[in-house]
Design an enzyme around this catalytic site. Structure first.
Site, PDB file in Angstrom:
ATOM      1  N   LYS A 135       0.845  -1.200   0.000  1.00 25.52           N
ATOM      2  CA  LYS A 135       0.000   0.000   0.000  1.00 25.52           C
ATOM      3  C   LYS A 135       0.880   1.250   0.000  1.00 25.52           C
ATOM      4  O   LYS A 135       0.611   2.206  -0.731  1.00 25.52           O
ATOM      5  CB  LYS A 135      -0.880  -0.010   1.258  1.00 25.52           C
ATOM      6  CG  LYS A 135      -1.460   1.333   1.656  1.00 25.52           C
ATOM      7  CD  LYS A 135      -2.393   1.235   2.842  1.00 25.52           C
ATOM      8  CE  LYS A 135      -1.783   1.485   4.193  1.00 25.52           C
ATOM      9  NZ  LYS A 135      -1.340   2.852   4.476  1.00 25.52           N
ATOM     10  N   ASN A 136       1.918   1.215   0.839  1.00 21.32           N
ATOM     11  CA  ASN A 136       2.702   2.434   1.047  1.00 21.32           C
ATOM     12  C   ASN A 136       3.710   2.708  -0.070  1.00 21.32           C
ATOM     13  O   ASN A 136       4.433   3.698  -0.015  1.00 21.32           O
ATOM     14  CB  ASN A 136       3.363   2.408   2.431  1.00 21.32           C
ATOM     15  CG  ASN A 136       2.299   2.523   3.531  1.00 21.32           C
ATOM     16  OD1 ASN A 136       1.128   2.839   3.244  1.00 21.32           O
ATOM     17  ND2 ASN A 136       2.682   2.254   4.766  1.00 21.32           N
TER      18      ASN A 136
ATOM     19  N   ARG B 294      -4.324  10.320   3.440  1.00 23.02           N
ATOM     20  CA  ARG B 294      -3.348  11.404   3.577  1.00 23.02           C
ATOM     21  C   ARG B 294      -2.562  11.618   2.280  1.00 23.02           C
ATOM     22  O   ARG B 294      -1.752  12.529   2.178  1.00 23.02           O
ATOM     23  CB  ARG B 294      -2.343  11.023   4.670  1.00 23.02           C
ATOM     24  CG  ARG B 294      -2.571  11.711   5.972  1.00 23.02           C
ATOM     25  CD  ARG B 294      -1.656  11.147   7.023  1.00 23.02           C
ATOM     26  NE  ARG B 294      -0.332  11.755   7.051  1.00 23.02           N
ATOM     27  CZ  ARG B 294      -0.067  12.921   7.594  1.00 23.02           C
ATOM     28  NH1 ARG B 294      -1.032  13.634   8.125  1.00 23.02           N
ATOM     29  NH2 ARG B 294       1.157  13.421   7.599  1.00 23.02           N
TER      30      ARG B 294
ATOM     31  N   CYS C 127      -5.107   7.519   9.422  1.00 21.60           N
ATOM     32  CA  CYS C 127      -5.487   6.886  10.680  1.00 21.60           C
ATOM     33  C   CYS C 127      -5.353   7.863  11.830  1.00 21.60           C
ATOM     34  O   CYS C 127      -4.467   8.719  11.836  1.00 21.60           O
ATOM     35  CB  CYS C 127      -4.584   5.680  10.924  1.00 21.60           C
ATOM     36  SG  CYS C 127      -5.033   4.273   9.904  1.00 21.60           S
TER      37      CYS C 127
ATOM     38  N   ASP D  94       4.160   0.181  12.361  1.00 22.62           N
ATOM     39  CA  ASP D  94       2.983  -0.564  11.874  1.00 22.62           C
ATOM     40  C   ASP D  94       2.982  -2.025  12.346  1.00 22.62           C
ATOM     41  O   ASP D  94       1.976  -2.699  12.220  1.00 22.62           O
ATOM     42  CB  ASP D  94       2.956  -0.540  10.339  1.00 22.62           C
ATOM     43  CG  ASP D  94       3.025   0.873   9.815  1.00 22.62           C
ATOM     44  OD1 ASP D  94       1.998   1.540   9.780  1.00 22.62           O
ATOM     45  OD2 ASP D  94       4.137   1.326   9.472  1.00 22.62           O
TER      46      ASP D  94
ATOM     47  N   VAL E 258       7.298   6.578  17.100  1.00 22.74           N
ATOM     48  CA  VAL E 258       7.020   7.260  15.826  1.00 22.74           C
ATOM     49  C   VAL E 258       5.760   8.115  15.920  1.00 22.74           C
ATOM     50  O   VAL E 258       5.760   9.276  15.509  1.00 22.74           O
ATOM     51  CB  VAL E 258       6.911   6.238  14.671  1.00 22.74           C
ATOM     52  CG1 VAL E 258       6.590   6.943  13.355  1.00 22.74           C
ATOM     53  CG2 VAL E 258       8.207   5.441  14.541  1.00 22.74           C
TER      54      VAL E 258
HETATM   55  N1  EPU Z   1       5.547  14.295  11.041  1.00 25.18           N
HETATM   56  C1  EPU Z   1       5.551  15.626  11.372  1.00 25.18           C
HETATM   57  N2  EPU Z   1       5.384  16.540  10.372  1.00 25.18           N
HETATM   58  C2  EPU Z   1       5.210  16.163   9.074  1.00 25.18           C
HETATM   59  C3  EPU Z   1       5.207  14.801   8.736  1.00 25.18           C
HETATM   60  C4  EPU Z   1       5.381  13.866   9.750  1.00 25.18           C
HETATM   61  O1  EPU Z   1       5.717  15.983  12.552  1.00 25.18           O
HETATM   62  O2  EPU Z   1       5.049  17.048   8.219  1.00 25.18           O
HETATM   63  C5  EPU Z   1       5.702  13.293  12.112  1.00 25.18           C
HETATM   64  C6  EPU Z   1       4.417  12.474  12.297  1.00 25.18           C
HETATM   65  O3  EPU Z   1       3.478  13.158  13.093  1.00 25.18           O
HETATM   66  C7  EPU Z   1       4.939  11.220  12.930  1.00 25.18           C
HETATM   67  C8  EPU Z   1       6.333  11.054  12.276  1.00 25.18           C
HETATM   68  O4  EPU Z   1       6.671  12.338  11.748  1.00 25.18           O
HETATM   69  O5  EPU Z   1       5.115  11.401  14.320  1.00 25.18           O
HETATM   70  C9  EPU Z   1       6.394  10.017  11.186  1.00 25.18           C
HETATM   71  O6  EPU Z   1       5.511  10.313  10.138  1.00 25.18           O
HETATM   72  P1  EPU Z   1       5.830   9.920   8.624  1.00 25.18           P
HETATM   73  O7  EPU Z   1       5.760  11.149   7.807  1.00 25.18           O
HETATM   74  O8  EPU Z   1       7.079   9.099   8.570  1.00 25.18           O
HETATM   75  O9  EPU Z   1       4.603   8.973   8.290  1.00 25.18           O
HETATM   76  P2  EPU Z   1       3.605   9.070   7.071  1.00 25.18           P
HETATM   77  O10 EPU Z   1       4.342   9.280   5.801  1.00 25.18           O
HETATM   78  O11 EPU Z   1       2.483   9.953   7.400  1.00 25.18           O
HETATM   79  C10 EPU Z   1       3.812   6.543   6.449  1.00 25.18           C
HETATM   80  C11 EPU Z   1       2.839   5.422   6.302  1.00 25.18           C
HETATM   81  C12 EPU Z   1       2.375   4.974   7.660  1.00 25.18           C
HETATM   82  C13 EPU Z   1       3.595   4.531   8.468  1.00 25.18           C
HETATM   83  C14 EPU Z   1       4.619   5.671   8.540  1.00 25.18           C
HETATM   84  C15 EPU Z   1       5.890   5.256   9.240  1.00 25.18           C
HETATM   85  C16 EPU Z   1       1.773   5.886   4.205  1.00 25.18           C
HETATM   86  C17 EPU Z   1       0.539   6.284   3.486  1.00 25.18           C
HETATM   87  N3  EPU Z   1       1.705   5.876   5.532  1.00 25.18           N
HETATM   88  O12 EPU Z   1       3.072   7.581   7.084  1.00 25.18           O
HETATM   89  O13 EPU Z   1       1.551   3.850   7.441  1.00 25.18           O
HETATM   90  O14 EPU Z   1       3.183   4.174   9.766  1.00 25.18           O
HETATM   91  O15 EPU Z   1       4.938   6.119   7.216  1.00 25.18           O
HETATM   92  O16 EPU Z   1       6.515   4.233   8.549  1.00 25.18           O
HETATM   93  O17 EPU Z   1       2.785   5.558   3.595  1.00 25.18           O
HETATM   94  C18 EPU Z   1      -0.163   2.365   7.852  1.00 25.18           C
HETATM   95  O18 EPU Z   1       0.171   1.810   6.793  1.00 25.18           O
HETATM   96  O19 EPU Z   1      -0.992   1.885   8.681  1.00 25.18           O
HETATM   97  C19 EPU Z   1       0.433   3.638   8.183  1.00 25.18           C
HETATM   98  C20 EPU Z   1      -0.035   4.460   9.129  1.00 25.18           C
END
Ligand code: EPU
Length: 456
Positions: free
Chosen positions: A42-43, A115, A139, A328, A350
């Protein structure tokens, strides 16, 4: 029927209706045994779909899972004029030649709970000079701000304007390469920089980048399109902007999160599951923890088999960015740890709110205490983060059936495993969320012998 759209019915488009298949009853206490096939991640798939916007020609993405997050990105691409065709085997063809601006209300209506819309910004700014992001979903596992994304886009020369309905971005003079250091190796912000820098004028240097295997796969996609991207081992990525990109043909990397989920299901229920399509290299950290917790696995050419080696053992885990233990993975693992003899500790570093799901596990008989401020631990590997929480899980505790409501994707999957581990019947509502990230979920449950009914 177009399979890759069928899940959109379960995505919850905000019309207030309860999609069919949103409530299930599970009779637990029976080991799960059988074979599960995992498709592309998915990611990665959702991001590679966005990358197709950057090409001049058609892109082909293979092994795309039939999940509602993919359906959301598909419809967002379609409202932006991209033609998307899907085969039943999970191959998508994305033709960006009609790409155009979309009305804000249409974007808002199609964004659903995802997102991903924020990742449209860079490509749309290059293509059309403007982009709009509605209020973002995803989520409910923490604040999940987008400040890293917006700051990066500003560095590329974008003008960011906050409106009551969302955020409007424009780049009247085009985008240029930038020097960016992320405050944290965010997966999404790294993808944002990659998708923006490949067509920006000049060179971009990104420090403190995320290096998850899905990011490396996105880099491979972009390189196929004509991008020039190199990286150093210390989380530094260099991108030389190019004037033109073409379509790609790519098979998505397998879904590591789904593999870990089914592995934990085998561990928790004392079952035996072969996950076809699982690979070892990208899962080394998970496999180490799985083994330490009393799991047995066999890596084969076409997948990995998972079961218990004997009694389950307590472990201490801290979630981290790659190559650490993914956030995850902790939710399904915690369910298995309720069956281990002794005290386990899971530090969530995280997200600030990814342990709330444990309340329902306690309701089912688990003994889990969440420390909202985290816990000191002498043998930590991951530096403590301000937002972290810790769960102390004492086992083994027999679980019993209960009525629970799915809070988020991985938490929801974990409730299903807990219900399958528990004696008696459970009713789980809001199950539609699980189909955001798990393809053919009910079919797969049936394939491993789960005893359940879809009741609503
Ligand atoms: N963060 C910030 N500011 C930002 C972006 C992120 O403070 O502008 C913080 C977040 O609040 C969090 C941390 O940085 O505390 C990590 O966030 P990250 O940006 O790495 O996560 P994401 O890109 O929003 C993706 C996956 C998530 C997975 C995380 C970590 C997708 C669509 N989502 O999220 O997947 O947990 O990376 O590997 O790729 C899931 O699949 O269930 C899921 C939540």
């Amino acid at each position: 029927m177009n399979t890759l759209l069928s899940e959109s019915a379960a995505s919850g488009r905000g019309d207030g209706s309860q999609p069919a298949g949103d409530v299930i009853t599970i009779r637990g206490g029976r080991p799960l045994r059988g074979t599960i096939e995992v498709k592309g991640a998915k990611n990665l798939a959702t991001k590679a779909m966005v990358a197709a916007l950057l090409g001049e020609t058609v892109s082909t993405l293979r092994d795309v899972p039939d999940i509602s997050d993919v359906a959301v990105v598909r419809s967002l691409l379609e409202v932006h004029g991209v033609t998307v065709d899907a085969d039943a085997d999970g191959t998508l063809r994305l033709d960006p030649k009609g790409a155009k601006s979309a009305a804000m209300d249409l974007i808002d209506a199609h964004a659903g709970a995802s997102r991903i819309p924020i990742l449209f910004c860079g490509p749309l700014l290059h293509l059309l000079g403007q982009a709009f992001i509605p209020d973002l979903g995803g989520c409910r596992i923490g604040d999940r701000p987008i400040d890293f994304h917006l700051n990066a886009l500003r560095n590329f020369g974008a003008v960011v304007e906050k409106l009551p309905s969302g955020i409007r971005l424009s780049a009247p003079d085009g985008l240029h390469g930038a020097n960016i250091e992320l405050p944290y190796p965010s997966v999404g912000a790294t993808e944002q920089v990659l998708l923006t820098a490949v067509r920006a004028k000049g060179t971009t240097e990104l420090r403190n980048a995320a290096i998850e295997p899905e990011i490396m796969d996105l880099i491979a996609v972009l390189q196929k399109m004509g991008a020039i991207i190199s990286y150093e081992p210390n989380r530094v990525i260099f991108i030389e902007g190019v004037d033109e990109l073409v379509g790609y043909d790519h098979r998505a990397i397998f879904d590591r999160n789904e593999v870990a989920s089914w592995a934990c299901a085998a561990l928790a229920t004392d079952g035996d599951i072969f996950v076809a399509g699982a690979k070892q290299q990208e899962m080394l950290t998970f496999l180490n923890v799985f083994r330490k917790a009393g799991g047995w696995f066999d890596v084969r050419e076409d997948g990995i088999q998972f079961r218990r080696a004997g009694d389950l053992k307590p472990v201490m885990v801290e979630t981290d960015v790659h190559p650490g233990f993914m956030t995850d993975w902790q939710q399904p693992l915690i369910v298995a740890l309720t069956q281990a003899e002794g005290t386990s500790i899971v530090h969530e570093t995280v997200y600030e709110n990814r342990l709330g799901f444990t309340q329902a596990l306690n309701h089912m008989g688990a003994d889990i205490v969440v420390h909202a401020e985290g816990l000191a631990s002498p043998d930590r590997r991951v530096p403590r983060r301000e937002l972290e929480q810790a769960a102390v899980i004492t086992g083994p505790t027999p679980l019993h059936g209960a009525d629970v409501v799915v809070p988020d994707l991985r938490g929801g999957y974990s409730y299903v495993i807990a219900a399958l581990t528990a004696a008696g019947e459970s009713t789980i509502s809001n199950v539609g969320i699980i189909r955001r990230g798990y393809e053919k979920f009910f079919d797969k449950l049936t394939a491993v012998g789960a005893d359940f009914d879809v009741v609503g």
